[in-house]
Write a protein that holds these residues in place. Structure first.
Motif, PDB file in Angstrom:
ATOM      1  N   HIS A 216       0.925  -1.060   0.072  1.00  0.00           N
ATOM      2  CA  HIS A 216       0.063   0.084  -0.038  1.00  0.00           C
ATOM      3  C   HIS A 216       1.015   1.231  -0.070  1.00  0.00           C
ATOM      4  N   LEU A 217       0.943   2.024  -1.054  1.00  0.00           N
ATOM      5  CA  LEU A 217       2.137   3.047  -1.257  1.00  0.00           C
ATOM      6  C   LEU A 217       1.624   3.792  -2.272  1.00  0.00           C
ATOM      7  N   LEU A 218       2.369   4.875  -2.471  1.00  0.00           N
ATOM      8  CA  LEU A 218       2.080   5.919  -3.659  1.00  0.00           C
ATOM      9  C   LEU A 218       3.302   5.814  -4.408  1.00  0.00           C
ATOM     10  N   LEU A 219       3.250   5.583  -5.647  1.00  0.00           N
ATOM     11  CA  LEU A 219       4.545   5.613  -6.699  1.00  0.00           C
ATOM     12  C   LEU A 219       4.421   6.686  -7.649  1.00  0.00           C
ATOM     13  N   ILE A 220       5.631   7.397  -7.544  1.00  0.00           N
ATOM     14  CA  ILE A 220       5.750   8.754  -8.481  1.00  0.00           C
ATOM     15  C   ILE A 220       6.641   8.291  -9.551  1.00  0.00           C
ATOM     16  N   LEU A 221       6.254   8.298 -10.807  1.00  0.00           N
ATOM     17  CA  LEU A 221       7.124   8.175 -12.067  1.00  0.00           C
ATOM     18  C   LEU A 221       7.121   9.548 -12.610  1.00  0.00           C
ATOM     19  N   ASP A 222       8.488  10.020 -12.471  1.00  0.00           N
ATOM     20  CA  ASP A 222       8.671  11.500 -12.917  1.00  0.00           C
ATOM     21  C   ASP A 222       9.260  11.469 -14.177  1.00  0.00           C
ATOM     22  N   SER A 223       8.766  12.278 -15.181  1.00  0.00           N
ATOM     23  CA  SER A 223       9.360  12.489 -16.426  1.00  0.00           C
ATOM     24  C   SER A 223       9.484  11.288 -17.368  1.00  0.00           C
ATOM     25  N   CYS A 224       8.175  11.127 -17.676  1.00  0.00           N
ATOM     26  CA  CYS A 224       7.855  10.004 -18.437  1.00  0.00           C
ATOM     27  C   CYS A 224       7.762  10.390 -20.036  1.00  0.00           C
ATOM     28  N   GLU A 225       7.875  11.739 -20.519  1.00  0.00           N
ATOM     29  CA  GLU A 225       7.450  12.024 -21.860  1.00  0.00           C
ATOM     30  C   GLU A 225       8.233  11.121 -22.882  1.00  0.00           C
ATOM     31  N   HIS A 226       9.784  10.883 -22.574  1.00  0.00           N
ATOM     32  CA  HIS A 226      10.588  10.217 -23.666  1.00  0.00           C
ATOM     33  C   HIS A 226      10.399   8.589 -23.723  1.00  0.00           C
ATOM     34  N   LEU A 227       9.464   7.989 -22.639  1.00  0.00           N
ATOM     35  CA  LEU A 227       9.158   6.783 -22.567  1.00  0.00           C
ATOM     36  C   LEU A 227       7.907   6.234 -22.309  1.00  0.00           C
ATOM     37  N   LEU A 228       6.939   6.851 -23.139  1.00  0.00           N
ATOM     38  CA  LEU A 228       5.561   6.842 -23.102  1.00  0.00           C
ATOM     39  C   LEU A 228       5.147   5.504 -23.164  1.00  0.00           C
ATOM     40  N   GLU A 229       5.367   4.752 -24.228  1.00  0.00           N
ATOM     41  CA  GLU A 229       4.893   3.419 -24.195  1.00  0.00           C
ATOM     42  C   GLU A 229       5.303   2.504 -23.241  1.00  0.00           C
ATOM     43  N   ALA A 230       6.792   2.529 -22.662  1.00  0.00           N
ATOM     44  CA  ALA A 230       6.912   1.524 -21.813  1.00  0.00           C
ATOM     45  C   ALA A 230       6.484   1.884 -20.317  1.00  0.00           C
ATOM     46  N   VAL A 231       6.242   3.227 -20.006  1.00  0.00           N
ATOM     47  CA  VAL A 231       5.674   3.543 -18.874  1.00  0.00           C
ATOM     48  C   VAL A 231       4.256   3.385 -18.625  1.00  0.00           C
ATOM     49  N   SER A 232       3.696   3.466 -20.039  1.00  0.00           N
ATOM     50  CA  SER A 232       2.125   3.046 -20.079  1.00  0.00           C
ATOM     51  C   SER A 232       2.045   1.590 -19.806  1.00  0.00           C
ATOM     52  N   VAL A 233       2.673   0.942 -20.262  1.00  0.00           N
ATOM     53  CA  VAL A 233       2.587  -0.643 -20.352  1.00  0.00           C
ATOM     54  C   VAL A 233       2.811  -0.877 -18.770  1.00  0.00           C
ATOM     55  N   LEU A 234       3.709  -0.553 -18.014  1.00  0.00           N
ATOM     56  CA  LEU A 234       4.074  -0.767 -16.627  1.00  0.00           C
ATOM     57  C   LEU A 234       2.993  -0.346 -15.875  1.00  0.00           C
ATOM     58  N   ALA A 235       2.552   0.974 -16.081  1.00  0.00           N
ATOM     59  CA  ALA A 235       1.513   1.492 -15.169  1.00  0.00           C
ATOM     60  C   ALA A 235       0.138   0.436 -15.184  1.00  0.00           C
ATOM     61  N   GLU A 236      -0.270   0.158 -16.381  1.00  0.00           N
ATOM     62  CA  GLU A 236      -1.454  -0.699 -16.410  1.00  0.00           C
ATOM     63  C   GLU A 236      -1.197  -1.956 -15.852  1.00  0.00           C
ATOM     64  N   GLN A 237       0.133  -2.624 -15.969  1.00  0.00           N
ATOM     65  CA  GLN A 237       0.295  -3.794 -15.226  1.00  0.00           C
ATOM     66  C   GLN A 237       0.444  -3.668 -13.679  1.00  0.00           C
ATOM     67  N   ILE A 238       0.844  -2.462 -13.195  1.00  0.00           N
ATOM     68  CA  ILE A 238       0.615  -2.448 -11.748  1.00  0.00           C
ATOM     69  C   ILE A 238      -0.740  -2.189 -11.321  1.00  0.00           C
ATOM     70  N   LEU A 239      -1.505  -1.325 -12.071  1.00  0.00           N
ATOM     71  CA  LEU A 239      -2.928  -0.915 -11.811  1.00  0.00           C
ATOM     72  C   LEU A 239      -3.745  -2.359 -11.451  1.00  0.00           C
ATOM     73  N   HIS A 240      -3.481  -3.294 -12.455  1.00  0.00           N
ATOM     74  CA  HIS A 240      -4.022  -4.689 -12.568  1.00  0.00           C
ATOM     75  C   HIS A 240      -3.477  -5.556 -11.449  1.00  0.00           C
ATOM     76  N   GLY A 241      -2.333  -5.392 -11.019  1.00  0.00           N
ATOM     77  CA  GLY A 241      -1.777  -6.565 -10.295  1.00  0.00           C
ATOM     78  C   GLY A 241      -1.357  -6.239  -8.996  1.00  0.00           C
ATOM     79  N   ALA A 242      -1.405  -4.827  -8.437  1.00  0.00           N
ATOM     80  CA  ALA A 242      -1.307  -4.504  -7.327  1.00  0.00           C
ATOM     81  C   ALA A 242      -2.254  -3.320  -7.086  1.00  0.00           C
ATOM     82  N   PRO A 243      -3.424  -3.793  -6.351  1.00  0.00           N
ATOM     83  CA  PRO A 243      -4.503  -3.018  -6.040  1.00  0.00           C
ATOM     84  C   PRO A 243      -4.295  -1.655  -4.963  1.00  0.00           C
ATOM     85  N   GLY A 244      -3.080  -2.048  -4.233  1.00  0.00           N
ATOM     86  CA  GLY A 244      -3.085  -1.119  -3.163  1.00  0.00           C
ATOM     87  C   GLY A 244      -1.963   0.043  -3.505  1.00  0.00           C
ATOM     88  N   VAL A 245      -1.507  -0.157  -4.564  1.00  0.00           N
ATOM     89  CA  VAL A 245      -0.614   1.093  -5.146  1.00  0.00           C
ATOM     90  C   VAL A 245      -1.287   2.118  -5.846  1.00  0.00           C
TER      91      VAL A 245
END
Length: 477
Positions: A216-245
């Motif tokens: 159960h935590l807050l994850l800050i991903l800073d300066s994503c604009e040059h890696l949009l696809e990779a960060v988007s995929v990772l973010a979706e995986q976290i949202l689906h697999g780690a409900p407390g984040v």
């Protein structure tokens, strides 16, 4: 069973129960009441019994693993590796080999660094309302992206909101700076390193999500604009697999990922344009605006003792307006006042990028100068977007969609490409939309316009675009 290498350690059942409870929530504080309920279910015992068994655990394991949280309980503070393969029978001599095989598919339960946030060295101006909105959004939604042009203070706003909400997350906040990364495959590694996972270079997204699943935590991903696809995929995986984040990202354009809510960060509040018959602003009145507050403080910090009087107020207000209330631009401009004076700075603001080059040596490379900040954004544009940006720099005013296409499109066949480029520039915070009429209108921030005008001059099509602009203006007349 508990082993040290291949040697079994003998512990009583109560101590084992307590150890289980601590390991299951490694990195968290487990209260005394929870530990007593686990080790002595349906039995009333004194707290002293718990202390005796914890002392036995510390003696067996070593003092460094279990920390006493005064007045609350205990916390297992050493990183723990959970193996999917159980160790073999130590009597057969296969324990070490089997344990090693298990570690190959292990998940690491990490401990975030202190409070997880980099320290702030300066005061924050004019972000109280934005931070309050972010707090409310983070309490209601799991994934927020703060979007704005370079130097707008996205990271500052994210950290301020996270700091005010530290107590909301059991494991606090973890900050991941992605700016220095150059490849998509480095994103999971950077996150694993920030999470203090073992062997971060070998971690992939699935292993990280598995480790986060009960946290159960807050994850800050800073300066994503040059890696949009990779960060988007990772973010979706976290949202689906780690409900407390919960995720808080910063980017110059939206990630366009599932579950994302976009928070566009506005510029600092600006003093109004002076009315012809109105009395000039006093210093006290001007200091009600966050942009002026920032400029004055940075001048005084960089040029201690330099007086700023009532006679400087019109020029200070003009500087803040011409820099569009962008915090980085205002800070860089203030650093030049000792050399040029306030009036000299106003006289040289037309060449923003040449003037605003002297940033802090310790700042991130892309924030050391305004030119570096714009270079960073410019490098992320496609060729069609760059061409549109160059051409639109001829507008020193707000302009309509039709005007943008008249200047930016190459005939009818180029209309669709020009529309796509215009839309992308808005998404990437290189153009701002203006909501002063019912129809779509746009404006380019003055700092961006100055930069783009220099690129237009280098492009070889300056004269042709200026001719288009003159013809457009003639039609309007």
């Amino acid at each position: 069973m508990l082993y040290e290498k291949d040697r079994p350690l003998r512990l009583g059942s109560r101590a084992i129960d307590i150890l289980h409870a601590l390991l299951e929530r490694a990195g968290e504080t487990v209260t005394k009441e929870q530990l007593i309920a686990r080790a002595w279910p349906n039995t009333v015992v004194e707290e002293g019994n718990l202390r005796v068994h914890v002392a036995a655990l510390r003696k067996m394991l070593g003092e460094r693993h279990i920390e006493n949280v005064a007045g609350r309980g205990y916390c297992f503070i050493t990183p723990v590796v959970r193996s999917e393969t159980a160790p073999g029978d130590p009597a057969t001599g296969t324990a070490a080999a089997d344990a090693g095989a298990g570690l190959m598919t292990a998940r690491t339960v990490y401990l975030p660094q202190s409070d997880g946030l980099p320290p702030s060295a300066t005061r924050i101006f004019g972000r109280g309302q934005a931070v309050a909105v972010l707090e409310r959004q983070l309490s209601e939604r799991r994934f927020i992206t703060i979007v704005g042009t370079g130097g707008m203070g996205k990271t500052t706003a994210a950290l301020a909101a996270a700091e005010r909400m530290q107590s909301h997350w059991r494991q606090g906040t973890v900050f991941v700076d992605l700016a220095s990364l150059t490849r998509a495959d480095q994103v999971p590694q950077a996150l694993a390193a920030a999470l203090v996972m073992e062997r971060p270079a070998s971690m992939d997204a699935s292993a990280i999500v598995a480790a986060l699943c009960s946290h159960h935590l807050l994850l800050i991903l800073d300066s994503c604009e040059h890696l949009l696809e990779a960060v988007s995929v990772l973010a979706e995986q976290i949202l689906h697999g780690a409900p407390g984040v919960r995720l808080l990202a910063t980017s110059r354009e939206p990630l366009r990922a599932e579950g994302e809510w976009v928070h566009r960060l506005p510029a600092l509040e600006l003093p109004p344009e002076p009315a012809p018959d109105a009395a000039p602003l006093t210093m006290a009145q001007a200091m009600a605006y966050a942009s002026v507050q920032l400029f004055v403080e940075r001048v005084q910090a960089g040029a201690a003792g330099l007086p700023l009087g009532e006679g400087d107020v019109p020029q200070i207000a003009d500087i803040c307006r011409r820099l569009d209330g962008i915090p980085l631009a205002i800070e860089l401009a203030a650093a030049r006042v000792e050399l040029l004076g306030v009036r000299g700075l106003v006289a040289r603001l037309d060449d923003c990028c040449y003037l605003l080059k002297g940033g802090r040596r310790t700042a991130k490379i892309r924030h050391r100068t305004l030119e570096a900040t714009l270079d960073w954004s410019y490098a992320l544009l496609a060729e069609s977007e760059r061409s549109m940006l160059h051409r639109l720099s001829v507008f020193r005013r707000r302009f309509s969609l039709e005007e943008a296409l008249a200047i930016g499109a190459d005939g009818r066949r180029g209309l669709e490409e020009a529309m796509d480029a215009l839309s992308s520039l808005v998404n990437k915070s290189m153009l701002a939309t203006v909501a002063d009429t019912g129809a779509a209108r746009y404006r380019m921030l003055e700092t961006t316009r100055s930069y783009a005008a220099a690129k237009l001059a280098e492009s070889g099509e300056h004269d042709a675009i200026m001719a288009r602009y003159a013809a457009l203006s003639g039609l309007e007349a």
